[in-house]
Scaffold this motif. Sequence first.
Motif, short mmCIF file in Angstrom:
data_model
loop_
_atom_site.label_atom_id
_atom_site.label_comp_id
_atom_site.label_asym_id
_atom_site.label_seq_id
_atom_site.Cartn_x
_atom_site.Cartn_y
_atom_site.Cartn_z
N PRO A 22 -40.01 3.95 -21.62
CA PRO A 22 -39.79 2.65 -20.97
C PRO A 22 -39.00 2.77 -19.67
CG PRO A 22 -39.44 2.47 -23.32
CD PRO A 22 -39.63 3.93 -23.04
N CYS A 23 -39.40 1.98 -18.69
CA CYS A 23 -38.70 1.93 -17.40
C CYS A 23 -37.23 1.57 -17.64
CB CYS A 23 -39.36 0.90 -16.50
SG CYS A 23 -38.34 0.41 -15.10
N ILE A 24 -36.35 2.28 -16.96
CA ILE A 24 -34.91 2.08 -17.15
C ILE A 24 -34.48 0.65 -16.78
CG2 ILE A 24 -34.29 2.86 -14.81
CD1 ILE A 24 -31.87 4.25 -16.02
N TRP A 25 -35.24 0.02 -15.87
CA TRP A 25 -34.88 -1.33 -15.44
C TRP A 25 -35.74 -2.37 -16.17
CZ3 TRP A 25 -31.29 -4.35 -14.04
CH2 TRP A 25 -31.52 -5.51 -13.33
N SER A 26 -37.01 -2.27 -16.07
CA SER A 26 -37.94 -3.13 -16.82
C SER A 26 -37.78 -4.63 -16.57
CB SER A 26 -37.82 -2.88 -18.34
OG SER A 26 -38.29 -1.61 -18.69
N ARG A 27 -37.16 -5.01 -15.44
CA ARG A 27 -36.92 -6.44 -15.25
C ARG A 27 -37.44 -7.00 -13.92
NH1 ARG A 27 -30.72 -6.32 -16.88
NH2 ARG A 27 -31.12 -4.39 -17.95
N CYS A 28 -38.23 -6.24 -13.19
CA CYS A 28 -38.77 -6.79 -11.94
C CYS A 28 -39.76 -7.91 -12.29
CB CYS A 28 -39.47 -5.70 -11.15
SG CYS A 28 -38.36 -4.36 -10.66
N THR A 29 -39.65 -9.01 -11.57
CA THR A 29 -40.44 -10.19 -11.93
C THR A 29 -41.94 -10.01 -11.71
OG1 THR A 29 -39.97 -11.07 -9.74
CG2 THR A 29 -38.60 -11.88 -11.55
N PHE A 30 -42.32 -9.08 -10.82
CA PHE A 30 -43.73 -8.92 -10.48
C PHE A 30 -44.41 -7.86 -11.33
CE2 PHE A 30 -43.41 -4.82 -8.39
CZ PHE A 30 -42.04 -4.76 -8.14
N CYS A 31 -43.64 -7.16 -12.16
CA CYS A 31 -44.14 -5.96 -12.84
C CYS A 31 -44.86 -6.32 -14.13
CB CYS A 31 -42.99 -5.02 -13.14
SG CYS A 31 -43.53 -3.51 -13.96
N ASP A 32 -46.12 -5.92 -14.21
CA ASP A 32 -46.86 -6.22 -15.45
C ASP A 32 -47.49 -4.96 -16.02
OD1 ASP A 32 -48.81 -5.72 -13.65
OD2 ASP A 32 -49.94 -7.54 -14.00
N TYR A 33 -46.93 -3.79 -15.66
CA TYR A 33 -47.53 -2.57 -16.21
C TYR A 33 -46.62 -1.87 -17.20
CZ TYR A 33 -45.61 -1.52 -11.54
OH TYR A 33 -44.86 -1.49 -10.41
N LEU A 34 -45.58 -2.56 -17.67
CA LEU A 34 -44.65 -1.93 -18.62
C LEU A 34 -45.29 -1.72 -19.99
CD1 LEU A 34 -41.43 -3.91 -17.68
CD2 LEU A 34 -42.03 -1.58 -17.01
N GLU A 35 -46.40 -2.43 -20.25
CA GLU A 35 -47.05 -2.28 -21.55
C GLU A 35 -47.57 -0.87 -21.77
OE1 GLU A 35 -49.94 -5.38 -21.69
OE2 GLU A 35 -48.35 -6.90 -21.58
N ASN A 66 -46.76 6.92 -13.62
CA ASN A 66 -46.56 6.69 -15.06
C ASN A 66 -45.97 5.31 -15.36
OD1 ASN A 66 -44.25 8.39 -13.86
ND2 ASN A 66 -43.24 7.50 -15.65
N SER A 67 -46.33 4.30 -14.56
CA SER A 67 -45.84 2.93 -14.83
C SER A 67 -44.32 2.94 -15.00
CB SER A 67 -46.51 2.34 -16.08
OG SER A 67 -47.90 2.41 -15.96
N GLY A 68 -43.66 3.64 -14.13
CA GLY A 68 -42.21 3.77 -14.18
C GLY A 68 -41.81 4.88 -13.22
N SER A 69 -40.83 5.66 -13.58
CA SER A 69 -40.32 6.73 -12.72
C SER A 69 -40.67 8.08 -13.32
CB SER A 69 -38.80 6.63 -12.60
OG SER A 69 -38.44 5.38 -12.04
N SER A 97 -40.54 6.97 -8.14
CA SER A 97 -39.23 6.86 -8.77
C SER A 97 -38.55 5.57 -8.34
CB SER A 97 -38.36 8.06 -8.38
OG SER A 97 -37.16 8.03 -9.13
N TYR A 98 -37.85 5.01 -9.28
CA TYR A 98 -37.08 3.78 -9.02
C TYR A 98 -35.74 4.15 -8.38
CZ TYR A 98 -34.37 -0.42 -10.31
OH TYR A 98 -33.55 -1.51 -10.28
N TRP A 99 -35.19 3.18 -7.70
CA TRP A 99 -33.94 3.29 -6.95
C TRP A 99 -32.78 3.84 -7.80
CZ3 TRP A 99 -32.08 3.16 -2.21
CH2 TRP A 99 -30.81 2.66 -1.94
N ASN A 135 -36.21 -9.55 -8.28
CA ASN A 135 -35.24 -9.02 -9.26
C ASN A 135 -35.29 -7.49 -9.32
OD1 ASN A 135 -33.14 -9.37 -11.09
ND2 ASN A 135 -34.51 -9.26 -12.84
N LYS A 136 -35.32 -6.88 -8.17
CA LYS A 136 -35.49 -5.42 -8.09
C LYS A 136 -34.18 -4.67 -8.36
CE LYS A 136 -38.31 -2.07 -6.99
NZ LYS A 136 -39.64 -1.78 -7.42
N ASN A 137 -33.06 -5.35 -8.20
CA ASN A 137 -31.75 -4.69 -8.41
C ASN A 137 -31.64 -3.45 -7.53
OD1 ASN A 137 -29.21 -4.41 -9.52
ND2 ASN A 137 -29.93 -3.11 -11.19
S1 SF4 Z 1 -41.57 -2.36 -10.86
FE1 SF4 Z 1 -40.89 -0.29 -11.41
S2 SF4 Z 1 -38.65 -0.48 -11.57
FE2 SF4 Z 1 -39.47 -2.58 -11.67
S3 SF4 Z 1 -39.72 -3.00 -13.86
FE3 SF4 Z 1 -41.70 -2.23 -13.11
S4 SF4 Z 1 -41.64 0.00 -13.52
FE4 SF4 Z 1 -39.52 -0.77 -13.64
#
Ligand code: SF4
Length: 229
Positions: A22-35, A66-69, A97-99, A135-137
């Motif tokens: 799982p993405c360490i952040w997982s809270r970006c409002t536009f992200c729909d590939y965490l599944e 990989n739908s994350g970092s 990779s995420y920030w 909500n990219k943090n």
């Molecule tokens: S856009 Fe990237 S950093 Fe943000 S929740 Fe999705 S996988 Fe994580």
Amino acid sequence: MRRYARITRKLPREIVLLKGLPCIWSRCTFCDYLEDNTEDAQLIERVAREELAKVTGEFRRLEVINSGSVQELTEPVQELIREKLVAAGITEFICESYWAYRHRFEETRRFFGVPTRIKLGVETFDHHLRNGVLNKNMVFDSPAEVAALTDTICLLVGFRGQTRDTVRRDVDLMLEHFAYGCVNLFTPSPKTAALADQPLMDWFRTEYAGLEDHPNIEVLWKNTDFGVG
Ligand code: SF4
């Protein structure tokens, strides 16, 4: 889900979409590939073995997403990738990779051993849009601060709150500070549909059609344009 593709148009390469933790952040409002994320390390490894086996090295360039970092791939999978880079004669590796992992970018490059470009999703250089809307943090002072970390970024175009002016500024800053870029047109899903600004996307298609001719800037008119997903 298609997980292996060959990109032949620009920056020719093979690309594989692996499963990751799982993405360490997982809270970006536009992200729909965490599944596609999973805690199942065996599944992550099985998918990686299957997809990496398809890589031939024909372009000497490989991208792994990989739908994350990339740091969220398990250690055995990172090892598999490193072995594949050598076995397939890859001379340029690209990953995402995420920030939050920015202090590990150098370590990541050293680990993979071949020249490694790390794609960083900046989405927009507008602080409020990036953090308040998406909500990219992800807080930084200047594009130069980001450019000191990587030469490759992603922008997101077509979400509510953006204007033609903020998009123009984002594209200008990308071209000014970064050698490589990927502009993603927002692809709404049922979960994120309310965030979409279709008229802005329509304007961008016409206004920035010329980006297609830029050798190092890729535009994903929909999020499956690389052939995976
Ligand atoms: S856009 Fe990237 S950093 Fe943000 S929740 Fe999705 S996988 Fe994580």
